[in-house]
Each structure stands twice: as structure tokens, then as C-alpha cells.
Write an enzyme that holds these catalytic residues in place. Structure first.
Site, PDB file in Angstrom:
ATOM      1  N   HIS A 206       0.872  -1.184   0.000  1.00 44.12           N
ATOM      2  CA  HIS A 206       0.000   0.000   0.000  1.00 44.12           C
ATOM      3  C   HIS A 206       0.908   1.234   0.000  1.00 44.12           C
ATOM      4  O   HIS A 206       2.028   1.179   0.500  1.00 44.12           O
ATOM      5  CB  HIS A 206      -0.831  -0.064   1.290  1.00 44.12           C
ATOM      6  CG  HIS A 206      -1.889   0.981   1.420  1.00 44.12           C
ATOM      7  ND1 HIS A 206      -1.623   2.280   1.793  1.00 44.12           N
ATOM      8  CD2 HIS A 206      -3.238   0.908   1.270  1.00 44.12           C
ATOM      9  CE1 HIS A 206      -2.762   2.962   1.867  1.00 44.12           C
ATOM     10  NE2 HIS A 206      -3.760   2.153   1.548  1.00 44.12           N
TER      11      HIS A 206
ATOM     12  N   ASP B 223       3.315  -4.504   8.021  1.00 42.94           N
ATOM     13  CA  ASP B 223       2.116  -3.692   7.913  1.00 42.94           C
ATOM     14  C   ASP B 223       0.923  -4.633   8.124  1.00 42.94           C
ATOM     15  O   ASP B 223       0.582  -5.424   7.246  1.00 42.94           O
ATOM     16  CB  ASP B 223       2.084  -3.039   6.518  1.00 42.94           C
ATOM     17  CG  ASP B 223       0.785  -2.305   6.250  1.00 42.94           C
ATOM     18  OD1 ASP B 223      -0.147  -2.399   7.080  1.00 42.94           O
ATOM     19  OD2 ASP B 223       0.695  -1.653   5.198  1.00 42.94           O
TER      20      ASP B 223
ATOM     21  N   CYS C  14      -4.851   2.426  -3.572  1.00 36.80           N
ATOM     22  CA  CYS C  14      -3.612   2.966  -2.972  1.00 36.80           C
ATOM     23  C   CYS C  14      -2.464   1.983  -3.092  1.00 36.80           C
ATOM     24  O   CYS C  14      -1.639   1.854  -2.166  1.00 36.80           O
ATOM     25  CB  CYS C  14      -3.817   3.360  -1.506  1.00 36.80           C
ATOM     26  SG  CYS C  14      -4.991   4.663  -1.286  1.00 36.80           S
TER      27      CYS C  14
ATOM     28  N   LYS D  44      -9.912  -0.632  10.980  1.00 37.47           N
ATOM     29  CA  LYS D  44     -10.025  -1.821  10.122  1.00 37.47           C
ATOM     30  C   LYS D  44     -10.290  -3.079  10.935  1.00 37.47           C
ATOM     31  O   LYS D  44     -10.417  -4.171  10.399  1.00 37.47           O
ATOM     32  CB  LYS D  44      -8.752  -1.988   9.286  1.00 37.47           C
ATOM     33  CG  LYS D  44      -8.581  -0.851   8.263  1.00 37.47           C
ATOM     34  CD  LYS D  44      -7.572  -1.205   7.226  1.00 37.47           C
ATOM     35  CE  LYS D  44      -7.079  -0.004   6.451  1.00 37.47           C
ATOM     36  NZ  LYS D  44      -7.927   0.359   5.324  1.00 37.47           N
TER      37      LYS D  44
ATOM     38  N   GLN E 185      -4.186  -5.044   6.925  1.00 34.74           N
ATOM     39  CA  GLN E 185      -5.167  -6.001   6.398  1.00 34.74           C
ATOM     40  C   GLN E 185      -4.980  -7.386   7.005  1.00 34.74           C
ATOM     41  O   GLN E 185      -5.645  -8.349   6.593  1.00 34.74           O
ATOM     42  CB  GLN E 185      -5.052  -6.113   4.872  1.00 34.74           C
ATOM     43  CG  GLN E 185      -5.312  -4.826   4.115  1.00 34.74           C
ATOM     44  CD  GLN E 185      -6.774  -4.378   4.173  1.00 34.74           C
ATOM     45  OE1 GLN E 185      -7.674  -5.167   4.480  1.00 34.74           O
ATOM     46  NE2 GLN E 185      -7.012  -3.118   3.875  1.00 34.74           N
TER      47      GLN E 185
HETATM   48  N1  PLP Z   1      -1.580  -0.663   4.612  1.00 32.90           N
HETATM   49  C1  PLP Z   1      -2.531  -1.406   4.026  1.00 32.90           C
HETATM   50  C2  PLP Z   1      -2.186  -2.786   3.557  1.00 32.90           C
HETATM   51  C3  PLP Z   1      -3.825  -0.909   3.895  1.00 32.90           C
HETATM   52  O1  PLP Z   1      -4.761  -1.660   3.309  1.00 32.90           O
HETATM   53  C4  PLP Z   1      -4.107   0.397   4.361  1.00 32.90           C
HETATM   54  C5  PLP Z   1      -5.453   0.963   4.189  1.00 32.90           C
HETATM   55  O2  PLP Z   1      -6.229   0.567   3.363  1.00 32.90           O
HETATM   56  C6  PLP Z   1      -3.089   1.112   4.972  1.00 32.90           C
HETATM   57  C7  PLP Z   1      -1.834   0.570   5.075  1.00 32.90           C
HETATM   58  C8  PLP Z   1      -3.321   2.486   5.512  1.00 32.90           C
HETATM   59  O3  PLP Z   1      -4.200   2.459   6.607  1.00 32.90           O
HETATM   60  P1  PLP Z   1      -4.739   3.777   7.267  1.00 32.90           P
HETATM   61  O4  PLP Z   1      -5.325   4.604   6.158  1.00 32.90           O
HETATM   62  O5  PLP Z   1      -5.762   3.315   8.255  1.00 32.90           O
HETATM   63  O6  PLP Z   1      -3.591   4.472   7.907  1.00 32.90           O
END
Ligand code: PLP
Length: 405
Positions: free
Chosen positions: A122, A199, A363, A225, A202
Site C-alpha cells: 500500500h 504492515d 492505494c 479496520k 489487512q
Molecule cells: N496498509 C494497508 C495494507 C492498507 O490496506 C491500508 C489501508 O487501506 C493502509 C496501510 C493504511 O491504513 P490507514 O489509512 O488506516 O492508515
């Protein structure tokens, strides 16, 4: 076995209609809905207990401080961290990664050093590292992904060099649904003395996470999430790193002593929690985790896997539909395109039929573009979804083909 009818009653938002159709919410990868217990907790806190934490000598401040620290302990237990002070509250995954990129970067990264990310990250796990590299004159390297959507792990050994300072990788891909073998990745990286950030944005909601067993150095996720409030997130870091890293923000609550000549910082975790934290969000997140545990987290994981597999088998019956991400290890997410129908058009029609999905690059532009496309339609599942909802998606997609195919 989960009683889905009963569970759905815990999420009032799911009972509504959109455009006269029952809402089918399949955008859980973007954010999850909140159970009543979380909503009631937030209301109760503001109505009865609100007061700033770690500051007051009075009753309300003490009660809220206790609840805030209890939430930290709940998170610690949930991801099986060794110490509660290894849990730092942040605004979310993005702010947690930025915090590590800045703070770890300040302490350990110099010109010519290397950071490795994977090809399925992401933007939140790409851009902060790029910014660090620009700041320090370091180099960003990328571990490639196969057509099926697996990491090319056999290339990792060669990608790591004596200049590599950190490897950052996602637990579960937000586009492909691939569950990455993070324990194995950590083992390879550690054999080269390279720390690993995972990270978990997900992964935390679909997988049992044990940071000690995985042996990762950092683990980050967002409250929203995992059925908690927005604006709260977690940065887990091993004590040995966090103690060495400088704070990334200065202000109230993160200090022991301030003079105009010099400031002495607080110990962990407060060193990294400058200013008024989202303590209501943290307590709400703690409640969300308790709710999942009470519901049965193992059952939740199994159910989401089942929904993903059922959706995959149904969608594969649709002529011209192509699924992106066909790894043998997947959960929660099905990304697809139908023929040359634009994902946005598919999403718009699904919306009118009551089905909420995400469309676009999610993203993760570098990954999506590696497939020679600009975006997909993404259905992402939570344990409150049903097979009937998958069938509604299936029928709605047939309608899309009827209208546009
Ligand atoms: N990393 C992954 C794999 C994600 O799917 C997301 C959000 O969709 C993020 C990071 C960023 O999360 P946040 O917008 O809650 O900071």
C-alpha cells in the site's frame, strides 16, 4: 460456529437499505463497521468519564487513564507482545509507519543505505520510506511479486545487502488478499541482521497475530479496520529498538523534565505519545478487540476465509471475469475485472443495486500497474457478511454484464 444473524444485530449500520435495496457492505478492506458495544462505550466515555489522561489528580482523569492503559494491555495480549510499553498508540497504520520511517531513519539510516519493500505494498508502506530515502540519500529496493500474487521470496537473499537497514512488508495484500509468510520473511531478514516492519492493516483482522512468534521488529495496524474507531492505531516495536530510537514528535506528556537548555524524555511508551492522545479511540479499540475475542476470533478467521473461497468460486462462474490474486494463501479479499468494463462503471452499478465495493488502484498503484491495468473492483469481507450477500454480488455482476458487457 458463528451465529451470523445474531452478529449482524450487533452492527446497526448493516440493517439499512440504500436505494431501496438491502445494504450489502463489501468494502471492509477500506474500513469495517462498528459493533454497538464500541459505539456505546464511546458515548458513555464522553457522557460520563471524559477527562485527559496522565495529567489529573482527580477522579475522572484517573478513571480514563486506567481505561487507556487497560486498552494498551488488551492490544498487548491480542498481538502477544512481551511488554505493554512496546505498544504505542498512533492515529493509524499510516502514522505508525511514518513514525518508524522518521525515527528509525534518523537513528540508523545514512546515505547509500538501503530499505526494502515488496511490490505489493500500500502507498502507506512505500511513500514514507521514499521520503526517508530522499532525506538521507538512501535507496529503496523492491521485492517482486509473481503473476499469482505471491512474493518472490527466493529473491530476498540476493536483494538484501550489508547496506540494508530495514525490510517493510505487508501481512496481507489489500488488493490481492495474499497472506504473506511473514515469519519466514523475518527469519531470512534476521539471518542478515535486518529488522522487519510488518504492515498489519489487512492482517490484524483476518489472522491470528503473535509478534513474539513472528519475531518481527515492528508491527503496525489501524483501529478502524478491526471494528474499532477511526483515528486510532498501533505501533508495536521491540523494546530494544524503541529505546534507541528518538521521539518523532515533541510536546506534552512525552517528557520527564524540560528546561530551555535540554529536555529529558519520558520512558516508553510515553516517549512516543506526545500531546493529547486519542484516548477515547484507544479505549474503543480495546472494546472492539474484546468483542472479537468474545465472539470467537478463530471462528471469525475461518468464516472470512470461507467467504473469500465461496466468493471466488461464484465469481469464477461469470464469463469474462478475471480475478487478480490467485495465491494459495488468501483471505478476505477478491479483486476482479469483467472483460474490458471499467471498474468504476461496475462499482457504480453495483452501488445502485445496494452493493458497496471499492474500485480503483486501492492505494497500491505500482502493484496494480504491474498487471497492466489501472484498477480493479474489490470485494472485501468481514465475518458479518453472508453467502447470500455473495450471491447478491454475483447476480448484480450479471446485471452489470447485461447493461455494459
Ligand atoms: N496498509 C494497508 C495494507 C492498507 O490496506 C491500508 C489501508 O487501506 C493502509 C496501510 C493504511 O491504513 P490507514 O489509512 O488506516 O492508515
Amino acid at each position: 460456529m458463528l451465529d451470523v444473524e445474531k452478529i449482524r444485530k450487533d452492527f446497526p449500520i448493516l440493517g439499512q437499505q440504500v436505494y431501496g435495496k438491502p445494504l450489502v457492505y463489501l468494502d471492509n478492506g477500506a474500513t469495517t463497521q462498528k459493533p454497538t458495544i464500541v459505539l456505546e462505550t464511546i458515548e458513555r466515555l464522553y457522557n460520563k468519564e471524559n477527562s485527559n489522561v496522565h495529567r489529573g489528580v482527580h477522579h475522572l482523569s484517573n478513571v480514563t487513564t486506567e481505561n487507556y492503559e487497560a486498552a494498551r494491555k488488551t492490544v498487548q495480549d491480542f498481538i502477544h507482545a512481551e511488554h505493554a510499553h512496546e505498544i504505542i498508540f498512533t492515529h493509524g497504520t499510516t502514522s505508525s509507519i511514518n513514525a518508524v520511517a522518521f525515527s528509525f531513519g534518523e537513528r540508523y539510516v545514512q546515505a547509500g543505505d538501503e530499505i526494502i519493500v515488496s511490490g505489493m505494498e500500500h502507498h502507506a508502506n512505500i511513500v514514507p520510506w521514499q521520503m526517508l530515502c530522499e532525506r538521507k540519500g538512501a535507496i529503496l529496493k523492491v521485492l517482486p511479486v509473481t503473476e499469482k500474487g505471491d512474493l518472490q521470496l527466493e529473491k530476498l537473499d540476493d536483494l538484501i545487502s550489508e547496506k540494508t537497514k530495514l525490510l517493510a512488508v505487508t501481512q496481507v495484500s489489500n488488493v490481492l488478499g495474499t497472506i504473506n509468510p511473514v515469519k519466514k520473511i523475518v527469519k531470512i531478514a534476521h539471518a542478515h541482521n535486518v529488522p522487519v516492519l510488518i504492515d498489519g492493516a489487512q492482517g490484524i483482522q483476518h489472522e491470528k497475530t503473535d509478534v513474539q512468534e513472528t519475531d518481527c521488529d515492528f508491527y503496525v495496524f489501524s483501529g478502524h479496520k478491526i471494528y474499532g474507531p477511526t483515528g486510532i492505531g498501533v505501533l508495536y516495536g521491540k523494546e530494544k529498538w524503541l529505546n534507541e530510537m528518538p521521539p518523532y514528535q515533541g510536546g506534552g506528556d512525552m517528557i520527564k523534565k524540560v528546561t530551555f537548555e535540554k529536555t529529558i524524555y519520558e520512558d516508553l511508551p510515553l516517549k512516543f505519545e506526545a500531546g493529547t492522545m486519542n484516548y477515547i479511540g484507544a479505549i474503543g479499540l480495546g472494546k472492539a478487540i474484546e468483542y472479537l475475542q468474545k465472539t470467537g476470533f478463530d471462528d471469525i478467521i475461518a468464516r472470512e476465509q470461507e467467504l473469500e473461497e465461496y466468493a471466488t468460486s461464484r465469481l469464477m462462474q461469470i464469463p469474462g471475469l478475471r480475478i487478480f490474486g490467485t495465491s494459495d494463501h488468501k483471505t478476505g479479499i477478491v479483486s476482479f475485472l469483467i472483460g474490458d468494463i471499467h471498474p468504476y462503471d461496475t462499482g457504480m452499478i453495483l452501488d445502485k443495486l445496494g452493493v458497496a465495493v471499492r474500485t480503483g488502484h486501492h492505494c497500491a498503484e505500482p502493484l496494480v500497474e504491474s498487471y497492466g491495468i489501472t484498477g480493479t473492483v474489490r470485494a472485501s469481507f468481514a465475518f458479518y457478511n453472508t453467502k447470500e450477500e455473495v450471491d447478491i454480488l454475483y447476480n448484480a455482476l450479471l446485471k452489470v454484464i447485461e447493461m455494459l458487457g
